[in-house]
Enzyme design. Sequence first.
Site, PDB file in Angstrom:
ATOM      1  N   SER A 177       0.778  -1.067   0.037  1.00  0.00           N
ATOM      2  CA  SER A 177       0.206   0.066  -0.048  1.00  0.00           C
ATOM      3  C   SER A 177       1.018   1.251   0.455  1.00  0.00           C
ATOM      4  O   SER A 177       0.382   1.786  -0.419  1.00  0.00           O
ATOM      5  CB  SER A 177      -1.321   0.329   1.249  1.00  0.00           C
ATOM      6  OG  SER A 177      -0.030  -0.002   2.635  1.00  0.00           O
ATOM      7  N   HIS A 205      -4.716  -4.280   1.771  1.00  0.00           N
ATOM      8  CA  HIS A 205      -5.786  -3.879   1.315  1.00  0.00           C
ATOM      9  C   HIS A 205      -6.118  -4.032  -0.054  1.00  0.00           C
ATOM     10  O   HIS A 205      -6.993  -3.350  -0.858  1.00  0.00           O
ATOM     11  CB  HIS A 205      -4.541  -2.556   0.978  1.00  0.00           C
ATOM     12  CG  HIS A 205      -4.549  -1.726   1.908  1.00  0.00           C
ATOM     13  ND1 HIS A 205      -4.485  -0.207   1.891  1.00  0.00           N
ATOM     14  CD2 HIS A 205      -3.017  -2.083   2.631  1.00  0.00           C
ATOM     15  CE1 HIS A 205      -4.465   0.450   3.251  1.00  0.00           C
ATOM     16  NE2 HIS A 205      -3.455  -0.260   3.743  1.00  0.00           N
ATOM     17  N   LYS A 236     -10.258  -1.905   6.514  1.00  0.00           N
ATOM     18  CA  LYS A 236      -9.995  -1.011   5.815  1.00  0.00           C
ATOM     19  C   LYS A 236     -11.415  -0.533   4.813  1.00  0.00           C
ATOM     20  O   LYS A 236     -12.169   0.190   5.460  1.00  0.00           O
ATOM     21  CB  LYS A 236      -8.918  -1.279   4.892  1.00  0.00           C
ATOM     22  CG  LYS A 236      -7.485  -1.133   5.456  1.00  0.00           C
ATOM     23  CD  LYS A 236      -6.438  -1.387   5.196  1.00  0.00           C
ATOM     24  CE  LYS A 236      -4.739  -0.898   5.963  1.00  0.00           C
ATOM     25  NZ  LYS A 236      -3.982  -1.783   6.103  1.00  0.00           N
TER      26      LYS A 236
HETATM   27  C1  LIG Z   1      -2.969  -1.890   7.760  1.00  0.00           C
HETATM   28  C2  LIG Z   1      -2.453  -3.644   7.608  1.00  0.00           C
HETATM   29  C3  LIG Z   1      -2.748  -4.548   8.237  1.00  0.00           C
HETATM   30  C4  LIG Z   1      -3.490  -4.064  10.026  1.00  0.00           C
HETATM   31  O1  LIG Z   1      -4.642  -3.918   9.668  1.00  0.00           O
HETATM   32  P1  LIG Z   1      -5.643  -3.232  10.962  1.00  0.00           P
HETATM   33  O2  LIG Z   1      -6.635  -3.923  11.353  1.00  0.00           O
HETATM   34  O3  LIG Z   1      -5.294  -2.105  10.516  1.00  0.00           O
HETATM   35  O4  LIG Z   1      -4.790  -3.799  12.441  1.00  0.00           O
HETATM   36  C5  LIG Z   1      -1.723  -5.508   8.533  1.00  0.00           C
HETATM   37  N1  LIG Z   1      -1.367  -5.815   7.259  1.00  0.00           N
HETATM   38  C6  LIG Z   1      -0.718  -5.360   5.812  1.00  0.00           C
HETATM   39  C7  LIG Z   1      -0.484  -5.433   4.700  1.00  0.00           C
HETATM   40  C8  LIG Z   1      -2.158  -3.789   6.249  1.00  0.00           C
HETATM   41  O5  LIG Z   1      -1.731  -3.312   5.131  1.00  0.00           O
END
Ligand SMILES: *Cc1c(COP(=O)(O)O)cnc(C)c1O
Length: 382
Positions: A177, A205, A236
């Site tokens: 991301s 993502h 997300k």
């Molecule tokens: C955002 C993200 C996370 C963390 O997810 P949360 O629900 O915000 O704790 C884990 N792995 C990746 C690849 C991310 O982009």
Amino acid sequence: MKDLPDQLHDLAARGLERRLRPLASGSGPKVREGGRSLVNLASNNYLGLATDPRVVAAAREALERYGAGSGASRLISGDLDLHHGLEADLADFKSAPASLVFPTGYAAASGTVAAIAGEDDVIFSDELNHASLIDGCRLAPARVVRFRHRDPEHLRALLANEPCAGRRLVVTDGVFSMDGELAPLPELVAVAAEFDARVVVDDAHGTGVIGGEGTGSVERFGLGADVDVRIGTLSKALGAQGGFVVGSEVLVDWLVHRARTFVYSTGLGPAMVAAAAESLRIVRAEPERRAALRENARRLREGLLAKGHRLIGDEEVPMAVVVLGSPDAAVTVAETLRDRGILAPAIRPPTVPEGTSRIRLTPMATHTPDDIDAAAAAFPEA
Ligand SMILES: *Cc1c(COP(=O)(O)O)cnc(C)c1O
């Protein structure tokens, strides 16, 4: 802790100071900060579901019926019928045998990697993987070898040369991301198969965003059955909070026994479980939200290209990333944008490698064309 003030001062001197800036509104296409309205190009709420009235109503209903917190680890008394309903929905969405919900995506990724990699195993990890995967690797007793970013040939060379008495695990983000790039999943899966390695993809993502049905990057390449462990987040595009893993029944059973971030953490709260379930229903029922998101991303990129900026990343990943170099350069542009009514974060080390500080703009399905044009207009000329 006497050294901490000096260290903080040192971070600030290197342009790496970080400051919290509270918003007085939800994560919508516009947000309120310090009494001002800003166009929000800084959230992962791609489809606008965090503030969708149907999602909010589902959360409220669950709050009223089940209360605020789940009360305990799911293995004690915090396991709700709601969790199982959401897990069935996620497994169905991903065409997988089983699913397990975690308190966050971070917990799902770190806890899963740490739980499945044993002492005799070797983890092969993309060098730009998300911190949650890196921390899972650190917590695992396995040896960890990093392969060059998105480089299946380097992965092959390492797999061929690293002695391994146990399992080999290939671990990657599905969408990087910070670069707006997809992982080369077909190539990585093919190389892994040559060495009988298991594949773990964290597609935080991708869920809700990538592929015609929003099922994610793994499914976009038709690789659902080839990826042994698929990790995602509810935080997300699904606009709620929490994380999940999909895979075999045995995998889920193992994680229930051994993933410390599952076992030793309170079950995800009822409101977030219900919100995520409603969001998932909307993700499946309303592909037009993804179409609107893609159109906004296309329009934003076009506007920035017209200003002479070079963008990195794949068109399929709905964001615009402009690499500026030094932390100060990125912060200066972020501050200019904020002054002009646009919220877009400067991304600096250690989130990205030294010398590649950048601005990342993430549009939402619910932005108007005017919102997008305002962001492009506010961006300084290259
Ligand atoms: C955002 C993200 C996370 C963390 O997810 P949360 O629900 O915000 O704790 C884990 N792995 C990746 C690849 C991310 O982009």
